[in-house]
Motif scaffolding. Sequence first.
Motif, PDB file in Angstrom:
ATOM      1  N   ALA A  53     -21.557-110.920   1.797  1.00 21.58           N
ATOM      2  CA  ALA A  53     -20.634-112.063   1.815  1.00 21.58           C
ATOM      3  C   ALA A  53     -20.991-113.121   0.782  1.00 21.58           C
ATOM      4  N   GLY A  54     -22.265-113.316   0.509  1.00 24.06           N
ATOM      5  CA  GLY A  54     -22.680-114.375  -0.407  1.00 24.06           C
ATOM      6  C   GLY A  54     -22.831-113.942  -1.847  1.00 24.06           C
ATOM      7  N   GLN A  55     -22.498-112.704  -2.157  1.00 21.87           N
ATOM      8  CA  GLN A  55     -22.666-112.193  -3.519  1.00 21.87           C
ATOM      9  C   GLN A  55     -21.644-112.814  -4.477  1.00 21.87           C
ATOM     10  N   GLU A  56     -22.039-112.977  -5.713  1.00 18.06           N
ATOM     11  CA  GLU A  56     -21.132-113.443  -6.758  1.00 18.06           C
ATOM     12  C   GLU A  56     -21.085-112.402  -7.873  1.00 18.06           C
ATOM     13  N   VAL A  57     -19.860-112.024  -8.232  1.00 20.01           N
ATOM     14  CA  VAL A  57     -19.658-111.025  -9.275  1.00 20.01           C
ATOM     15  C   VAL A  57     -18.659-111.584 -10.278  1.00 20.01           C
ATOM     16  N   GLU A  58     -19.052-111.620 -11.532  1.00 20.89           N
ATOM     17  CA  GLU A  58     -18.188-112.179 -12.576  1.00 20.89           C
ATOM     18  C   GLU A  58     -16.866-111.421 -12.643  1.00 20.89           C
ATOM     19  N   GLY A  59     -15.780-112.177 -12.672  1.00 15.30           N
ATOM     20  CA  GLY A  59     -14.450-111.576 -12.779  1.00 15.30           C
ATOM     21  C   GLY A  59     -13.886-111.083 -11.473  1.00 15.30           C
ATOM     22  N   MET A  60     -14.621-111.295 -10.365  1.00 16.19           N
ATOM     23  CA  MET A  60     -14.154-110.814  -9.077  1.00 16.19           C
ATOM     24  C   MET A  60     -14.315-111.908  -8.025  1.00 16.19           C
ATOM     25  N   LYS A  61     -13.583-111.773  -6.935  1.00 19.63           N
ATOM     26  CA  LYS A  61     -13.672-112.718  -5.827  1.00 19.63           C
ATOM     27  C   LYS A  61     -13.887-111.935  -4.536  1.00 19.63           C
ATOM     28  N   ILE A  62     -14.492-112.595  -3.559  1.00 22.26           N
ATOM     29  CA  ILE A  62     -14.682-111.988  -2.247  1.00 22.26           C
ATOM     30  C   ILE A  62     -13.734-112.672  -1.268  1.00 22.26           C
ATOM     31  N   VAL A  63     -12.955-111.873  -0.575  1.00 22.26           N
ATOM     32  CA  VAL A  63     -11.959-112.377   0.362  1.00 22.26           C
ATOM     33  C   VAL A  63     -12.281-111.855   1.759  1.00 22.26           C
ATOM     34  N   ALA A  64     -12.297-112.744   2.736  1.00 16.85           N
ATOM     35  CA  ALA A  64     -12.523-112.371   4.132  1.00 16.85           C
ATOM     36  C   ALA A  64     -11.200-112.434   4.880  1.00 16.85           C
ATOM     37  N   LEU A  65     -10.840-111.354   5.538  1.00 16.82           N
ATOM     38  CA  LEU A  65      -9.610-111.308   6.312  1.00 16.82           C
ATOM     39  C   LEU A  65      -9.939-111.312   7.801  1.00 16.82           C
ATOM     40  N   GLU A  66      -9.283-112.201   8.522  1.00 17.72           N
ATOM     41  CA  GLU A  66      -9.483-112.281   9.968  1.00 17.72           C
ATOM     42  C   GLU A  66      -8.942-111.021  10.631  1.00 17.72           C
ATOM     43  N   SER A  67      -9.602-110.603  11.700  1.00 18.07           N
ATOM     44  CA  SER A  67      -9.142-109.407  12.395  1.00 18.07           C
ATOM     45  C   SER A  67      -9.137-109.613  13.904  1.00 18.07           C
ATOM     46  N   ILE A  68      -8.479-108.686  14.582  1.00 21.42           N
ATOM     47  CA  ILE A  68      -8.571-108.592  16.036  1.00 21.42           C
ATOM     48  C   ILE A  68      -9.451-107.408  16.416  1.00 21.42           C
ATOM     49  N   ASP A  69     -10.200-106.913  15.447  1.00 23.78           N
ATOM     50  CA  ASP A  69     -11.058-105.745  15.654  1.00 23.78           C
ATOM     51  C   ASP A  69     -12.335-106.176  16.369  1.00 23.78           C
ATOM     52  N   ALA A  70     -12.396-105.922  17.660  1.00 26.14           N
ATOM     53  CA  ALA A  70     -13.508-106.383  18.492  1.00 26.14           C
ATOM     54  C   ALA A  70     -14.561-105.302  18.653  1.00 26.14           C
ATOM     55  N   ARG A  71     -15.803-105.752  18.844  1.00 29.87           N
ATOM     56  CA  ARG A  71     -16.903-104.853  19.200  1.00 29.87           C
ATOM     57  C   ARG A  71     -17.352-105.203  20.614  1.00 29.87           C
ATOM     58  N   GLY A  72     -17.420-104.199  21.448  1.00 32.19           N
ATOM     59  CA  GLY A  72     -17.800-104.430  22.833  1.00 32.19           C
ATOM     60  C   GLY A  72     -18.627-103.292  23.383  1.00 32.19           C
ATOM     61  N   ILE A  73     -19.337-103.568  24.455  1.00 33.58           N
ATOM     62  CA  ILE A  73     -20.177-102.569  25.110  1.00 33.58           C
ATOM     63  C   ILE A  73     -19.490-102.112  26.390  1.00 33.58           C
ATOM     64  N   SER A  74     -19.237-100.821  26.494  1.00 28.80           N
ATOM     65  CA  SER A  74     -18.648-100.261  27.709  1.00 28.80           C
ATOM     66  C   SER A  74     -19.731-100.134  28.773  1.00 28.80           C
ATOM     67  N   PHE A  75     -19.419-100.532  29.999  1.00 28.68           N
ATOM     68  CA  PHE A  75     -20.362-100.424  31.114  1.00 28.68           C
ATOM     69  C   PHE A  75     -19.809 -99.447  32.145  1.00 28.68           C
TER      70      PHE A  75
END
Length: 539
Positions: free
Chosen positions: A249-271
């Motif tokens: 996430a914190g990387q910088e690359v010349e000529g490029m941008k980093i974009v974060a897209l919000e999701s509803i993709d959840a991680r959960g533990i099944s019990f």
Amino acid sequence: MKRSLSILLAGMLLVGAVAISGCTDTKMEIAGTEEITTNELIAAVGTHGGEPESGFNPITGWGYNHEPLIQSTLFKKDSNGALINDLATDHSVSEDGITWTVTIRDDVTFHDGEALTAEDVAFTFNTASEAGGSVDLSMLEKATATDEYTVEFELNDDQATFINKLAVIGIVPEHAYDENYGQNPIGSGPYEFVQWDKGQQVILEADQDYYGDEPYFQKLTIVFMESDTAFAAARSGQIDLAEIPASYAGQEVEGMKIVALESIDARGISFPTQPDTGEKSEDGYAIGNDVTSDVAIRKALNIGIDRQTLVDGALNGQGEEEFTGVDKLPWGNEEAIIEDGNVEEAKKILSDAGWEDTDGDGIVEKDGVKAEFTLLYAASAQERQALAVAVSEEAKELGINIIPEGASWDKIDTLALSTPVVFGYGSLDPTDLYLKYYSESYDPSSYNNIIMYSNPTVDSYLRAAITSSDQDTANENWQMAAWDGETGFSPKGDATWMWMATLDYLYIMDEDLDIGTPKIQPHGADIFGNILEWKRTEN
């Protein structure tokens, strides 16, 4: 951005990826001096979805939860998750909710020039229902073309959420469908299939006869590679767009941008909610767990684990806390969300239920059973491993010993009825909520109610929700299934799962790439969901 194909191929080899072939005109022998132009796009976005094992076949799951590109669907969802017409022009539902009638456009042709008719729609859904693919169509009795541009769907159950099935299954041509369809698919979507180099890439070209808006990008090459390799390829200028891990996430690359897209993709533990009585499934797999079947264990973990710590550490800050698996959706219940990270309260819950550390080893026990269990995660999923390890560390403070273990999905399938698993979940179709918690939906082959949960009150809410044609009434019942003030599947109720976080999807891309207004990302990502909005802002 222009790059010669010979440089592209050499660069891909240098970063350890497979060579890209055919990235210019695939209708002639490719010369090493040809160049990739600004209206062509090379993307490595298979980190979550990956290469489809059975090919690009909607009948077996291609396109479920994401834009199929090659095929059209009856409906689509806009950036706000609302249904809009695609092939469909109108639809109606009978008063009893059993018969659905959909009319379709009369100006659509498949990529081979043949007209798309209601017969193709009926064939697609009947075939998908019989195939038992990724989309649950158990409620569909049959689909029938009543005329050239009208199809009638007859259901065996009044399920108002059936409309969502019409938005995820791409329509295939009856005249060109056989067992090899996924290897050389024909559709009516914005992009036409050109070439699939298995294990490497798929090449698509814009359909010049597409009935919708013309895509800016006339050629789309999707490269299949691991996220680390994709990042290296993007950094060296070999690809335009790559899905990357949260750790970058914190990387910088010349000529490029980093974009974060919000999701509803959840991680959960099944019990697993059933105790171990020695019972086995039809496949001979053990059922039940004597630790997680105790609601006190499940509640203590839900209350004692600090989800924000998991997001900050395991996900490098690229995500949000999650408590019910559907917090961000219209059917999520704010009243079901708890205050977590309360270690003392968690310890009290355990103590009141008879869990005590009597031998001083740091692990509480009850009736001779120690509070410890294995936590499985897919060995190839970095974020699931990180979450499993982080939860294990926090659980020690509660006196619960969690043993993280990476495994293949084949192994996980044999253990999921008796062992907690880090699963991913995120759908714009509330039917998936029904399948996850409704007692009679149990089906380990599709992970439906994998925890074997049974609560008659929750069942009644789920049935009321899935059969309601009024969206407000449906959402109210979905919400009460999570928590009605006394019971529910959420942490305040039966604490059936421990949902931890929703992920942000990270992409590194050319600075001049404009991806419009992306849809909220479901499980598996849908980066191409608004591909018709994409363009370059400068050459």
